[in-house]
Motif scaffolding. Structure first.
Motif, PDB file in Angstrom:
ATOM      1  N   ASN A  53       0.537  -1.431  -0.073  1.00  0.00           N
ATOM      2  CA  ASN A  53      -0.035   0.287   0.080  1.00  0.00           C
ATOM      3  C   ASN A  53       0.404   1.015  -0.095  1.00  0.00           C
ATOM      4  N   LEU A  55       2.841   2.183   1.352  1.00  0.00           N
ATOM      5  CA  LEU A  55       3.705   3.098   3.004  1.00  0.00           C
ATOM      6  C   LEU A  55       5.584   3.139   3.003  1.00  0.00           C
ATOM      7  N   ALA A  88      -3.108   8.679  -1.939  1.00  0.00           N
ATOM      8  CA  ALA A  88      -4.001   8.016  -0.386  1.00  0.00           C
ATOM      9  C   ALA A  88      -5.128   7.882  -0.936  1.00  0.00           C
ATOM     10  N   ARG A  91      -4.983   3.904  -1.941  1.00  0.00           N
ATOM     11  CA  ARG A  91      -5.302   3.266  -0.798  1.00  0.00           C
ATOM     12  C   ARG A  91      -6.434   3.130  -0.375  1.00  0.00           C
ATOM     13  N   ARG A  92      -6.926   3.955  -0.875  1.00  0.00           N
ATOM     14  CA  ARG A  92      -8.747   3.399  -0.015  1.00  0.00           C
ATOM     15  C   ARG A  92      -9.117   2.866  -0.321  1.00  0.00           C
ATOM     16  N   PHE A  98      -1.945  -3.050  11.598  1.00  0.00           N
ATOM     17  CA  PHE A  98      -1.263  -3.186  11.717  1.00  0.00           C
ATOM     18  C   PHE A  98      -1.132  -4.110  13.481  1.00  0.00           C
ATOM     19  N   PHE A 104      -6.751   5.716  16.194  1.00  0.00           N
ATOM     20  CA  PHE A 104      -5.971   7.109  16.766  1.00  0.00           C
ATOM     21  C   PHE A 104      -6.549   7.365  18.429  1.00  0.00           C
ATOM     22  N   MET A 168     -13.942   1.733   4.847  1.00  0.00           N
ATOM     23  CA  MET A 168     -13.553   2.237   3.487  1.00  0.00           C
ATOM     24  C   MET A 168     -13.912   1.485   2.916  1.00  0.00           C
TER      25      MET A 168
ATOM     26  N   GLU B 178       0.554   6.560   9.619  1.00  0.00           N
ATOM     27  CA  GLU B 178       0.645   4.939   9.201  1.00  0.00           C
ATOM     28  C   GLU B 178      -0.693   4.491   9.028  1.00  0.00           C
ATOM     29  N   ALA B 179      -1.668   5.036   9.971  1.00  0.00           N
ATOM     30  CA  ALA B 179      -2.897   4.728  10.410  1.00  0.00           C
ATOM     31  C   ALA B 179      -3.931   5.039   9.603  1.00  0.00           C
ATOM     32  N   ALA B 180      -3.155   6.695   9.161  1.00  0.00           N
ATOM     33  CA  ALA B 180      -4.361   7.540   9.002  1.00  0.00           C
ATOM     34  C   ALA B 180      -4.029   7.557   6.874  1.00  0.00           C
ATOM     35  N   LYS B 181      -2.614   7.183   6.938  1.00  0.00           N
ATOM     36  CA  LYS B 181      -2.323   6.459   4.971  1.00  0.00           C
ATOM     37  C   LYS B 181      -3.247   6.115   5.421  1.00  0.00           C
ATOM     38  N   SER B 182      -2.927   4.597   5.402  1.00  0.00           N
ATOM     39  CA  SER B 182      -3.385   3.688   4.766  1.00  0.00           C
ATOM     40  C   SER B 182      -5.289   3.117   4.989  1.00  0.00           C
ATOM     41  N   ILE B 183      -6.138   3.985   5.442  1.00  0.00           N
ATOM     42  CA  ILE B 183      -7.296   4.991   5.408  1.00  0.00           C
ATOM     43  C   ILE B 183      -7.258   5.260   4.447  1.00  0.00           C
ATOM     44  N   GLY B 184      -6.634   5.414   3.425  1.00  0.00           N
ATOM     45  CA  GLY B 184      -6.155   6.913   2.295  1.00  0.00           C
ATOM     46  C   GLY B 184      -6.364   8.718   3.001  1.00  0.00           C
TER      47      GLY B 184
END
Lengths: 256, 289
Positions: A53, A55, A88, A91-92, A98, A104, A168, B178-184
């Motif tokens: 993805n 990263l 971005a 990646r959706r 992880f 968050f 998502m 990275e988590a934020a990126k991973s959900i686009g």
């Protein structure tokens, strides 16, 4: 492009400061399949997943997801590097779970799941909320929607993280050692959610040390060591009757 | 044995040291009080000075100057912090130089430089590409004493704010990004929705401290004739020679605004992340797992 599998990687190379972590990985994952990546620590499994993805950027090779080259746009036979906001968008369609959950910290479980649809997909708040509540119920956390991550156990956090990715509506789910940071008694709940997800036809690429999960849920097992694919096959064969010595040694140590 | 039958009486330890130190402190305070009582100060005039018109103007200027300077410093500081963390080496280099310069010079010196800018640049013009001017004015007109003080205080503080903001941004673990990126999420959304809110917990306490310092730091503007609290009290005492009394009146106002600011800071900290949620520290997380 339509004949491509959902995920195809071609000759993926990646180095960190002179150390070659990935040495040409070719891998296909067809839609609806569950592929488990096994192998010793430091073998490049997580790095490979993070390349999928974008990263991590790859040094050589390509990664195609749903017919699109990750991080690039194909035009006139050339790959043009994309801006971060365009990546971005790519990646959706890929969810990622992880090892350390990465929820968050300032948002409740419900907000963690709602934020993506609202901020990224522009889903109306009420609809996002309803869908998030459904997902949290599906991962068995209907009672804890208002809790902050710090108030949840590791297993609960990981299930929220799975729900956050599913919100998502991804086509492909990546799992990076999702149970490695969990106490043994919490592993089962997370694996149960993953197993049911697999049964519903989600396409999954899973880095794991859970041999039981690989044997039960995977369509295919890929054994990765020293940055290269050593052996690929159905779990019964790779786990039950490995052809390569390297695989046999690893399994002997893990299952001992 | 006695322990099997009745609960035994307990004799608490006599803490003589506590009694003695308490008595010494009280005695010293009483002596200080007596000394102040005998001092040649017209105590009863202090409350009057509080409400002098010039004092009110001084109070207003102190507060307005501090708020404007701190607000500008926060905005500039965020920008400098982002440059400092940028992937662009020139931007990083510029930000480091900026912080090095504005942290290195005393605020008073910075204020004096802005105030005396007309000596080296008599006119300030911003020309438009095809003739004409956007700004064309005498420096003395553009940069009043108040503006010079604002520039000096704001730019100096912006260097400190840049470091505070940078510390806050780097305190948020890369896993969050990275988590934020991973959900686009785009980089801008990630910064606004994920990183900044969590960085606030680290950013707000030192910013509150800096603002309290800023309230007091405005006193340096008195040197170039801005009517803030110190200048106002000097103004009064130049007529009646009650130097200490007018300074005490200014002191009272400083204590009032600083106390209000401290209370505000307390509520702001509470609003932005009780320790029981927020990004969990590594230790707390592994304890939970």
């Amino acid at each position: 492009m339509s004949d491509l599998p959902l995920l195809r990687t071609v000759g993926v190379h990646k180095s960190y400061g002179g150390t070659e972590v990935l040495r040409g990985i070719d891998l296909d994952v067809a839609k609806g399949r569950v592929v488990c990546l096994l192998g010793p620590s430091g073998g490049g499994k997580s790095t490979f997943l993070r390349c999928v993805n974008h990263l991590e950027t790859v040094d050589a090779g390509q990664i195609w997801v749903a017919g699109e080259p990750m991080g690039y746009r194909l035009r006139h036979g050339k790959l043009y590097e994309l801006r971060e906001r365009e990546v971005a968008r790519q990646r959706r369609k890929i969810g990622m779970v992880f090892q350390h959950f990465n929820l968050f910290g300032h948002r409740t479980a419900l907000q963690n799941v709602m934020d993506g649809p609202i901020r990224v997909l522009g889903t109306p708040r009420e609809q996002a909320r309803a869908e998030a509540l459904d997902l949290l119920e599906r991962v068995g956390l209907a009672e804890r929607t208002g809790a902050y991550p710090a108030q949840l156990s590791g297993g609960q956090q990981q299930r929220v993280a799975i729900a956050r990715s599913l919100a998502m509506k991804p086509e492909l789910m990546l799992f990076d050692e999702p149970t490695s940071a969990l106490d043994p008694e919490l592993v089962g709940d997370v694996l149960a959610v993953m197993t049911s997800l697999a049964a519903e036809g989600m396409t999954m690429l899973v880095v794991t040390h859970e041999m039981g999960f690989a044997a039960e849920a995977a369509d295919e097992v890929v054994f990765l060591a020293d940055g290269a694919v050593v052996e690929t096959g159905p779990p019964s064969q790779v786990l039950g009757d490995p052809r390569e010595d390297r695989t046999r040694q690893f399994l002997a140590r893990v299952l001992a | 044995m006695a322990a099997d039958t009745e609960p035994l009486p307990v004799v608490p330890l006599r803490r003589w040291g506590r009694w003695i130190s308490a008595l010494i402190i009280i005695a010293l305070l009483v002596l200080l009080g007596i000394a102040l009582g005998n001092a040649k100060i017209q105590w009863n005039s202090v409350p009057d000075f509080l409400w002098y018109r010039v004092m009110a103007i001084g109070l207003l200027n102190t507060v307005v100057l501090a708020v404007l300077a701190q607000a500008s410093a926060i905005v500039i500081g965020v920008v400098i912090a982002l440059l400092r963390l940028s992937a662009n080496p020139v931007a990083r280099w510029f930000a480091s130089g900026y912080i090095w310069l504005f942290r290195g010079l005393p605020v008073l010196l910075q204020i004096l430089i802005w105030y005396n800018l007309a000596l080296v640049f008599p006119m300030i013009s911003i020309s438009l590409p095809f003739g004409g001017h956007l700004v064309h004015e005498q420096t003395n007109v553009l940069i009043s004493a108040f503006t010079a003080a604002l520039l000096g205080l704001a730019l100096n503080e912006s260097a400190y704010m840049a470091e505070i903001v940078r510390a806050g941004l780097t305190s948020v673990s890369t896993g969050q990004t990275e988590a934020a990126k991973s959900i686009g999420m785009t980089p801008a959304t990630t910064l606004r929705r994920v990183v900044l809110p969590q960085a606030m917990r680290v950013i707000i306490p030192p910013t509150g401290n800096d603002f309290i310092n800023m309230l007091k730091g405005t006193s340096m503007a008195s040197v170039i004739g801005v009517t803030e609290l110190i200048h106002a009290s000097n103004n009064i005492s130049s007529h009646n020679l009650l130097v200490m009394e007018t300074l005490l009146a200014a002191a009272v106002w400083y204590m009032v605004v600083v106390t209000i600011a401290s209370i505000g800071q307390h509520y702001l900290e509470r609003a932005f992340g009780a320790a029981d949620r927020g990004p969990v520290s590594r230790a707390a997380r592994s304890a939970r797992v």
